[in-house]
Design a protein around this motif. Sequence first.
Motif: not given
Length: 401
Positions: A321-350
């Motif tokens: 994620l280093e080469g991305l803009r900070p705002g984009t990197a933060e959103k992707l990190a938040d999404t990945l965290r939620s995706w992992l903790l919710h075991q890929g359940r897209r509706e719960e992540v959303a």
Amino acid sequence: MPRATPRRTAGHGLTLSPEAVADMRSRLPAVAEATVAAIIEEVPSYEGALSGPMGENIRNAVQLALGGFLSLASGRRGSDPRTPAAPAVEGAYQLGRGEARSGRTTEALLAAYRIGARVSWREMSTAAVANGVQPETLVDFAELVFAYIDELSAASVAGHTDELATTGRVRQRLLERVAHHLLNDSTTETVVDAAERADWVPPTTLTAVLLPESQVRSVLASLSPATLRAGDLPGLEELALLLVPDAHGRARGVLLRTLRGRGGIAGPARPWLEVRASYDRALRAHALGLPDDTEAHLPRLVLSADPAALADLRAQVLAPLEGLRPGTAEKLADTLRSWLLHQGRREEVAEELFVHAQTVRYRMGQLRDLYGDRLDDPDTVLQLVLVLGADRVSRPAAGQG
């Protein structure tokens, strides 16, 4: 002997009828039982202490005190108002000395007296009314009850103070030495010898508690008299350390309720010779600003155990994620965290991220482009969960500060 103090009861003008006094005297055993039961229920440091011979002694002392009061209320006077008019005052003085030897505080003792006054007044005023005592006399009766309790309380405090002035301070130094050896890697033989010298019976477990100095006296009044207090701890000038015996199992809940709202932190219960581990955990929790109970903050404590290692791991696993803009990197990190903790359940992540499910799909597509097959690798997933989970765990604590 108790030190001479002005006696508010010496010149009272109350005289109850012989019938009322006789009725009240017949109720003394029941009043004593009710008083002891109330003290056990409402003063935690007396729990278990008033059973057996000691409980019987306290019941007898209560009856003696109330008997002395009834002698006053029936019109009998002491010949010299400067000295105790009844054995009850001497008994109260000796009770204070005994409580000091037992390690209980004056706060616990005075709480017992307040409860005793309340229960005694309730029971004896009921008897007074039943015997036709008039309202104006009942007012004088109440005043005498509480003046008498004040005299007994003062005598007990004097006894407690006198005992501490002699043997109490010596024993306190011996108890502090036990705490010192427990916290400084002394040999088992050294610790056991110190405990024997202090006449301190080792419990099954000890729990380290850090709290502000200003809260120590009130907290100690609710704890076991065998609680150790450690002194002269480096870096803890404004804090006190208590080592609380046998605060495990259900008893831990009592300890935590006592500490609630007092700015303290309790470590885990550990076998008494291993209490240093409890102290170390409480110390780390305090440094992190965590309140009340270390065991409620175990994820944060685990993930912050080696901050430098965690920072290095974060740099490694978030490198894509280093080469991305900070705002984009933060959103992707938040999404990945939620995706992992919710075991890929897209509706719960959303739902957690307050975005549309299609946004989650799009972001996960970006992440898969960045990480490739590594998102299916168990080792990579574990590393990401540790790093991103640590961020999530630390956020509530930061908000509390």
